[in-house]
Design a protein around this motif. Structure first.
Motif, PDB file in Angstrom:
ATOM      1  N   GLU A 167       0.798  -1.219   0.000  1.00 51.15           N
ATOM      2  CA  GLU A 167       0.000   0.000   0.000  1.00 51.15           C
ATOM      3  C   GLU A 167       0.835   1.275   0.000  1.00 51.15           C
ATOM      4  O   GLU A 167       0.467   2.274  -0.630  1.00 51.15           O
ATOM      5  N   ASN A 168       1.967   1.233   0.723  1.00 49.48           N
ATOM      6  CA  ASN A 168       2.722   2.465   0.945  1.00 49.48           C
ATOM      7  C   ASN A 168       4.126   2.465   0.337  1.00 49.48           C
ATOM      8  O   ASN A 168       4.811   3.489   0.375  1.00 49.48           O
ATOM      9  N   GLY A 169       4.547   1.309  -0.167  1.00 49.84           N
ATOM     10  CA  GLY A 169       5.883   1.225  -0.735  1.00 49.84           C
ATOM     11  C   GLY A 169       6.979   1.073   0.296  1.00 49.84           C
ATOM     12  O   GLY A 169       8.160   0.992  -0.051  1.00 49.84           O
ATOM     13  N   LYS A 170       6.611   1.012   1.583  1.00 43.88           N
ATOM     14  CA  LYS A 170       7.587   0.827   2.648  1.00 43.88           C
ATOM     15  C   LYS A 170       6.892   0.263   3.880  1.00 43.88           C
ATOM     16  O   LYS A 170       5.667   0.371   4.025  1.00 43.88           O
ATOM     17  N   SER A 171       7.679  -0.339   4.766  1.00 40.98           N
ATOM     18  CA  SER A 171       7.132  -0.898   5.996  1.00 40.98           C
ATOM     19  C   SER A 171       8.227  -1.005   7.045  1.00 40.98           C
ATOM     20  O   SER A 171       9.087  -1.888   6.945  1.00 40.98           O
ATOM     21  N   PRO A 172       8.226  -0.113   8.037  1.00 36.06           N
ATOM     22  CA  PRO A 172       9.226  -0.221   9.114  1.00 36.06           C
ATOM     23  C   PRO A 172       9.184  -1.568   9.823  1.00 36.06           C
ATOM     24  O   PRO A 172      10.223  -2.102  10.210  1.00 36.06           O
ATOM     25  N   LEU A 173       7.976  -2.141   9.970  1.00 35.53           N
ATOM     26  CA  LEU A 173       7.853  -3.437  10.639  1.00 35.53           C
ATOM     27  C   LEU A 173       8.533  -4.526   9.807  1.00 35.53           C
ATOM     28  O   LEU A 173       9.165  -5.433  10.357  1.00 35.53           O
ATOM     29  N   LEU A 174       8.421  -4.422   8.493  1.00 35.54           N
ATOM     30  CA  LEU A 174       9.073  -5.402   7.626  1.00 35.54           C
ATOM     31  C   LEU A 174      10.588  -5.382   7.818  1.00 35.54           C
ATOM     32  O   LEU A 174      11.233  -6.440   7.843  1.00 35.54           O
ATOM     33  N   GLU A 175      11.145  -4.201   7.968  1.00 35.56           N
ATOM     34  CA  GLU A 175      12.590  -4.103   8.185  1.00 35.56           C
ATOM     35  C   GLU A 175      12.999  -4.803   9.475  1.00 35.56           C
ATOM     36  O   GLU A 175      14.040  -5.463   9.542  1.00 35.56           O
ATOM     37  N   ARG A 176      12.187  -4.678  10.508  1.00 30.88           N
ATOM     38  CA  ARG A 176      12.471  -5.358  11.779  1.00 30.88           C
ATOM     39  C   ARG A 176      12.416  -6.882  11.606  1.00 30.88           C
ATOM     40  O   ARG A 176      13.232  -7.619  12.167  1.00 30.88           O
ATOM     41  N   SER A 185      16.176  -9.460   1.975  1.00 29.71           N
ATOM     42  CA  SER A 185      15.208  -8.816   1.093  1.00 29.71           C
ATOM     43  C   SER A 185      13.806  -9.364   1.302  1.00 29.71           C
ATOM     44  O   SER A 185      13.608 -10.413   1.925  1.00 29.71           O
ATOM     45  N   ARG A 186      12.859  -8.645   0.694  1.00 28.72           N
ATOM     46  CA  ARG A 186      11.472  -9.094   0.714  1.00 28.72           C
ATOM     47  C   ARG A 186      11.333 -10.464   0.054  1.00 28.72           C
ATOM     48  O   ARG A 186      10.585 -11.328   0.537  1.00 28.72           O
ATOM     49  N   ASP A 187      12.045 -10.661  -1.047  1.00 28.76           N
ATOM     50  CA  ASP A 187      11.945 -11.932  -1.761  1.00 28.76           C
ATOM     51  C   ASP A 187      12.423 -13.101  -0.903  1.00 28.76           C
ATOM     52  O   ASP A 187      11.845 -14.195  -0.935  1.00 28.76           O
ATOM     53  N   GLU A 188      13.480 -12.893  -0.135  1.00 28.41           N
ATOM     54  CA  GLU A 188      13.951 -13.945   0.768  1.00 28.41           C
ATOM     55  C   GLU A 188      12.905 -14.243   1.839  1.00 28.41           C
ATOM     56  O   GLU A 188      12.710 -15.399   2.229  1.00 28.41           O
ATOM     57  N   LEU A 189      12.221 -13.192   2.313  1.00 31.57           N
ATOM     58  CA  LEU A 189      11.169 -13.378   3.313  1.00 31.57           C
ATOM     59  C   LEU A 189      10.026 -14.205   2.739  1.00 31.57           C
ATOM     60  O   LEU A 189       9.501 -15.102   3.413  1.00 31.57           O
ATOM     61  N   VAL A 190       9.636 -13.932   1.511  1.00 32.64           N
ATOM     62  CA  VAL A 190       8.549 -14.670   0.869  1.00 32.64           C
ATOM     63  C   VAL A 190       8.893 -16.154   0.785  1.00 32.64           C
ATOM     64  O   VAL A 190       8.060 -17.018   1.075  1.00 32.64           O
ATOM     65  N   ALA A 210       8.064  -4.732  20.722  1.00 30.41           N
ATOM     66  CA  ALA A 210       8.958  -3.571  20.711  1.00 30.41           C
ATOM     67  C   ALA A 210       8.476  -2.521  19.719  1.00 30.41           C
ATOM     68  O   ALA A 210       8.495  -1.313  20.007  1.00 30.41           O
ATOM     69  N   ALA A 211       8.037  -2.962  18.538  1.00 26.55           N
ATOM     70  CA  ALA A 211       7.543  -2.028  17.536  1.00 26.55           C
ATOM     71  C   ALA A 211       6.286  -1.320  18.026  1.00 26.55           C
ATOM     72  O   ALA A 211       6.095  -0.110  17.804  1.00 26.55           O
ATOM     73  N   SER A 212       5.420  -2.071  18.697  1.00 29.64           N
ATOM     74  CA  SER A 212       4.207  -1.474  19.264  1.00 29.64           C
ATOM     75  C   SER A 212       4.551  -0.416  20.305  1.00 29.64           C
ATOM     76  O   SER A 212       3.979   0.680  20.315  1.00 29.64           O
ATOM     77  N   ASP A 213       5.497  -0.733  21.190  1.00 29.64           N
ATOM     78  CA  ASP A 213       5.920   0.226  22.212  1.00 29.64           C
ATOM     79  C   ASP A 213       6.507   1.490  21.591  1.00 29.64           C
ATOM     80  O   ASP A 213       6.418   2.581  22.166  1.00 29.64           O
ATOM     81  N   ALA A 214       7.100   1.328  20.399  1.00 29.61           N
ATOM     82  CA  ALA A 214       7.695   2.471  19.700  1.00 29.61           C
ATOM     83  C   ALA A 214       6.676   3.236  18.863  1.00 29.61           C
ATOM     84  O   ALA A 214       7.027   4.214  18.191  1.00 29.61           O
ATOM     85  N   GLY A 215       5.422   2.771  18.875  1.00 30.95           N
ATOM     86  CA  GLY A 215       4.361   3.495  18.179  1.00 30.95           C
ATOM     87  C   GLY A 215       4.063   3.024  16.777  1.00 30.95           C
ATOM     88  O   GLY A 215       3.331   3.700  16.038  1.00 30.95           O
ATOM     89  N   ASP A 216       4.589   1.869  16.383  1.00 34.18           N
ATOM     90  CA  ASP A 216       4.320   1.349  15.045  1.00 34.18           C
ATOM     91  C   ASP A 216       2.837   0.957  14.938  1.00 34.18           C
ATOM     92  O   ASP A 216       2.370   0.060  15.656  1.00 34.18           O
ATOM     93  N   VAL A 217       2.117   1.623  14.057  1.00 32.93           N
ATOM     94  CA  VAL A 217       0.671   1.421  13.942  1.00 32.93           C
ATOM     95  C   VAL A 217       0.337   0.000  13.508  1.00 32.93           C
ATOM     96  O   VAL A 217      -0.616  -0.616  14.012  1.00 32.93           O
ATOM     97  N   THR A 218       1.126  -0.540  12.594  1.00 35.13           N
ATOM     98  CA  THR A 218       0.876  -1.902  12.104  1.00 35.13           C
ATOM     99  C   THR A 218       1.010  -2.912  13.235  1.00 35.13           C
ATOM    100  O   THR A 218       0.166  -3.797  13.399  1.00 35.13           O
ATOM    101  N   ALA A 219       2.059  -2.784  14.048  1.00 36.38           N
ATOM    102  CA  ALA A 219       2.267  -3.699  15.170  1.00 36.38           C
ATOM    103  C   ALA A 219       1.152  -3.568  16.203  1.00 36.38           C
ATOM    104  O   ALA A 219       0.663  -4.573  16.737  1.00 36.38           O
TER     105      ALA A 219
END
Length: 299
Positions: A167-176, A185-190, A210-219
């Motif tokens: 949806e957004n072209g990026k995801s901080p949670l994905l990086e974690r 990479s994303r492909d390795e994750l898939v 941890a992501a939730s505590d940091a305010g990550d909306v997705t988490a």
């Protein structure tokens, strides 16, 4: 007499050694769910936890009069048979194998009525009413059930992170997630997430917290959904067992409840919206205490 209670979970194993009135020692080790980790690791975890507890209590395993162990899937003969055989190599005396729901219910309510919701690596709701009737909901395995569990949270986090990327072209949670699983990479994750032997999604729970505590909306959204899903299975048990009871008692157990305020808050909110009189115990139940108490009582 000396008694031993064991809670054999998918993430850790805990033991208590006690006499008729007191706890004398405790121990903990890795997982002892034989389906998840196999017989070799299960044996090592059980032995390490028992040795720790006996060492702390200054007793020998040969002095144990009766043992009660609670395991997920204990009703399956192939699981209980393995557990009984392994424990017979480690302790003396009688050995009783029961479900993790049985020891958790005993720890929460003794012989009385109530509903327990367990949310650890897996999840399940289980209850008993004043007539002694019992009922379960959920807990049918990671592939089709275990809503709100550690496994469910980890898998939901991957799903939500990938959707955010779409949806957004990026995801901080994905990086974690990539960092935790040591992927590039994303492909390795898939590839990893869809492998025939899937990854241990429950290992992602700490990063989601941890992501939730940091305010990550997705988490945050994932944890809120976990709380609602756990309330959902509790509602099923309450509605079927406590139709005439205006104030059913509910207790929580497991690392998901223990470690996430957000999960607990949304669990409370959803459950009380359906059952205004429900009494939710504040303390997180420690199932191993129920195992020790059942060992003391015997069959």
């Amino acid at each position: 007499m000396i008694f031993l209670g064991i809670d054999g979970g998918g993430s850790k194993t805990t033991c208590l050694v006690g006499d008729e009135n007191s706890i004398l020692g405790n121990g903990s080790a890795g997982p002892s769910n034989v389906i998840r980790v196999g017989e070799v690791e299960t044996r090592a975890s059980l032995n390490n936890a028992i040795q720790q507890a006996c060492g702390a209590a200054r007793v020998r395993p040969a002095e144990i009069h009766r043992t009660c162990v609670g395991l997920s899937g204990a009703a399956r003969p192939e699981i209980s048979a393995v557990a009984r055989r392994l424990l017979s190599e480690m302790v003396s005396g009688e050995v009783e194998i029961v479900g993790d729901t049985t020891i958790t219910l005993a720890a929460a309510f003794g012989n009385g009525p109530g509903v327990i919701v367990i949310a650890g690596t897996g999840s399940i709701a289980y209850g008993r009413n004043t007539a002694g009737e019992t009922m379960r909901a959920g807990g049918w395995g990671f592939a089709i059930s275990d809503e709100g569990s550690g496994h469910w949270i980890g898998r939901a986090a991957v799903t939500a992170a990938m959707r955010s990327l779409d949806e957004n072209g990026k995801s901080p949670l994905l990086e974690r997630i990539l960092k935790t699983w040591k992927l590039e990479s994303r492909d390795e994750l898939v590839v990893a997430a869809n492998a025939t032997l899937p990854p241990d999604f429950a290992t992602l729970v700490p990063l989601v917290l941890a992501a939730s505590d940091a305010g990550d909306v997705t988490a945050c959204t994932v944890l809120e959904s976990a709380g609602a899903e756990l309330a959902r299975v509790a509602k099923i048990v309450i509605s079927r067992l406590f139709q005439q009871e205006p104030k059913p008692r509910v207790a929580m157990s497991g690392g998901v409840f223990q470690n996430s305020v957000l999960v607990r808050e949304h669990f409370y909110k959803s459950l009380r919206s359906a059952f205004a009189g429900v009494v939710i115990c504040d303390d997180i139940v420690d199932p191993v205490r129920g195992a020790l108490e059942l060992a003391r009582k015997g069959k």
